[in-house]
Design an enzyme around this catalytic site. Structure first.
Site, short mmCIF file in Angstrom:
data_model
loop_
_atom_site.label_atom_id
_atom_site.label_comp_id
_atom_site.label_asym_id
_atom_site.label_seq_id
_atom_site.Cartn_x
_atom_site.Cartn_y
_atom_site.Cartn_z
N HIS A 26 22.65 38.02 20.85
CA HIS A 26 22.30 39.22 21.46
C HIS A 26 22.00 39.85 19.49
O HIS A 26 20.49 40.62 19.76
CB HIS A 26 22.94 40.18 21.97
CG HIS A 26 24.06 40.65 21.32
ND1 HIS A 26 25.36 40.47 21.00
CD2 HIS A 26 24.69 41.54 20.87
CE1 HIS A 26 25.97 41.40 20.57
NE2 HIS A 26 26.01 42.38 20.23
N ASP A 46 31.05 50.39 15.90
CA ASP A 46 30.95 50.07 17.36
C ASP A 46 31.92 49.45 17.29
O ASP A 46 32.72 49.74 18.79
CB ASP A 46 30.14 48.28 16.78
CG ASP A 46 29.74 48.25 18.19
OD1 ASP A 46 29.73 48.41 19.10
OD2 ASP A 46 29.31 46.61 17.76
N HIS A 57 24.96 43.72 12.52
CA HIS A 57 26.02 44.44 12.95
C HIS A 57 27.51 44.08 13.36
O HIS A 57 28.26 44.81 13.74
CB HIS A 57 25.69 45.28 14.04
CG HIS A 57 25.41 45.10 15.37
ND1 HIS A 57 24.56 44.58 16.11
CD2 HIS A 57 26.27 45.34 16.66
CE1 HIS A 57 24.19 44.56 17.35
NE2 HIS A 57 25.42 44.65 18.00
N HIS A 58 26.84 42.35 13.68
CA HIS A 58 28.76 42.05 13.94
C HIS A 58 29.07 40.71 12.75
O HIS A 58 30.47 40.26 13.22
CB HIS A 58 28.48 40.78 15.12
CG HIS A 58 28.19 41.85 16.28
ND1 HIS A 58 29.98 42.46 16.77
CD2 HIS A 58 27.59 42.00 16.79
CE1 HIS A 58 29.53 43.00 17.94
NE2 HIS A 58 28.06 42.56 18.53
N HIS A 69 21.24 49.44 18.35
CA HIS A 69 22.06 47.21 17.52
C HIS A 69 22.03 46.07 19.03
O HIS A 69 22.30 45.50 18.94
CB HIS A 69 23.53 47.96 17.22
CG HIS A 69 24.17 48.25 18.66
ND1 HIS A 69 24.31 49.83 18.83
CD2 HIS A 69 25.63 48.16 18.60
CE1 HIS A 69 25.49 50.03 19.74
NE2 HIS A 69 26.27 48.84 19.72
N ASP A 70 22.46 46.99 20.07
CA ASP A 70 22.63 45.80 21.21
C ASP A 70 21.41 45.96 22.01
O ASP A 70 21.33 44.84 23.12
CB ASP A 70 23.55 46.59 21.73
CG ASP A 70 24.79 46.28 21.75
OD1 ASP A 70 25.01 45.28 20.68
OD2 ASP A 70 25.92 46.30 22.00
N LYS A 104 20.67 42.11 24.47
CA LYS A 104 21.64 41.53 25.09
C LYS A 104 20.67 41.75 26.50
O LYS A 104 21.26 41.57 27.64
CB LYS A 104 22.24 42.91 25.27
CG LYS A 104 23.94 42.73 24.63
CD LYS A 104 24.73 43.98 24.81
CE LYS A 104 26.65 43.50 23.33
NZ LYS A 104 27.00 44.83 24.22
FE LIG Z 1 26.47 44.20 19.10
#
Ligand SMILES: [Fe+2]
Length: 326
Positions: free
Chosen positions: A223, A277, A248-249, A194-195, A198
């Site tokens: 990101h 998360d 996801h955010h 998911h990240d 970054k």
């Molecule tokens: Fe994230």
């Protein structure tokens, strides 16, 4: 550029499974001398053994077999992460047509009728070997992305273990609400990746001790789209994971980012990921605050779900799941 050729200097491996010697010899003769490495098995047990020993690129599988029947062999191939991408061509007699439906249900790619026509067989084999090789290629690119995700975590002291925990929370929540194994796999991979975007965020911002400025926060917020763009070329194998990375955010009331999605526009996978998360973020140390107790994190998340951010039912299932575990 095409690396497929370089990557696979080996001959494609084909496993032929049939209990009748005559059929076995016939298929072998059809495929002989065409650049394949051929393996034979005469029953389901031997087939499974050869599959795990040789990891073939294609399996020609007779349905009616002694010991373990072809459908069960197929189910086992498709239920195993190591073998599920191997194409399975079921071979069945005309009077066993009901096998076709059951075979597709067991996860077979295609079925062929006896008596086997040589040209049809060759065309089918060539086609599925191509698919397998291209999937192998995508899979190895996918592995690079997983490595990148792990690498990012190593760089950032504050997120050590974050992706593993998020992945596990999300997976267990999915299990709690009875998602299918296939869906759970999507969630697990989504958690791990998911990240991944970054990688495109400067280190100075990513591991800055203390609060971020508004400008820095804006950069961090890119990101999900960076990760999305990175994985988009792999949509053939990562199709359902990509929206998790991008969204996801998001929050159910539309106040999240990057797309401001609302309610049903956010898939259940992504809702699960958001809860996992946020819970992990609250219960671990961050540069700008120490970790919270689980009770406090849950209280905050319940308030936030009242405000319309998180899926209330999923959050309650998550809380129940945590209580059952402790
Ligand atoms: Fe994230």
């Amino acid at each position: 550029m095409d690396f497929t050729h370089e990557m696979h200097v080996d001959k494609p491996k084909i496993l032929i499974v049939d209990d009748e010697e005559m059929n076995l010899n016939l298929l072998e003769a059809y495929l002989f001398n065409r650049g394949y490495e051929l393996y034979m098995a005469r029953d389901g047990e031997e087939a499974l053994e050869k599959i795990s020993n040789h990891l073939p690129d294609l399996i020609l599988l007779d349905v009616r077999l002694p010991k373990i029947d072809g459908l069960e062999v197929c189910r086992q191939i498709k239920g195993n992460d190591k073998t599920r991408l191997i194409p399975v061509i079921l071979i069945t007699a005309l009077d066993q047509l009901e096998d076709k439906i059951m075979g597709i249900d067991a996860g077979a790619e295609e079925y062929m009728l006896k008596p086997i026509n040589k040209l049809e067989l060759l065309a089918t084999v060539i086609r599925w070997i191509k698919v397998k090789r291209s999937n192998d290629h995508l899979e190895s690119v996918e592995n690079v992305i997983f490595s990148i995700a792990r690498f990012i975590e190593k760089k950032d002291f504050y997120t050590q273990g974050h992706t593993d925990r998020v992945s596990a929370y999300a997976y267990n929540l999915g299990k709690k609400i009875y998602l299918q194994q296939e869906e759970l796999d999507i969630i697990k991979k989504g958690g791990a990746l998911h990240d991944v975007g970054k990688i495109g965020i400067p280190d100075a911002i990513l591991s800055k001790p203390g609060r971020l400025t508004e400008e820095e926060y804006k950069i961090i917020k890119t990101h999900p789209v960076l990760g999305y763009e990175m994985c988009l070329p792999l949509k053939k194998t990562m199709g359902q994971i990509i929206p998790i990375i991008r969204n996801h955010h998001e929050k159910l009331d539309g106040s999240g980012y990057p797309d401001g999605l609302k309610g049903d526009q956010i898939s259940v996978y992504t809702r699960i990921m958001a809860i996992a998360d946020v819970f992990d973020a609250l219960t671990t140390d961050r540069p700008y605050r120490p970790s919270m107790t689980i009770e406090r994190a849950i209280r905050i998340m319940r308030e936030e779900s009242e405000r319309g951010w998180w899926d209330k039912d999923l959050l309650e299932e998550f809380i129940k799941m945590r209580e059952e575990k402790s």
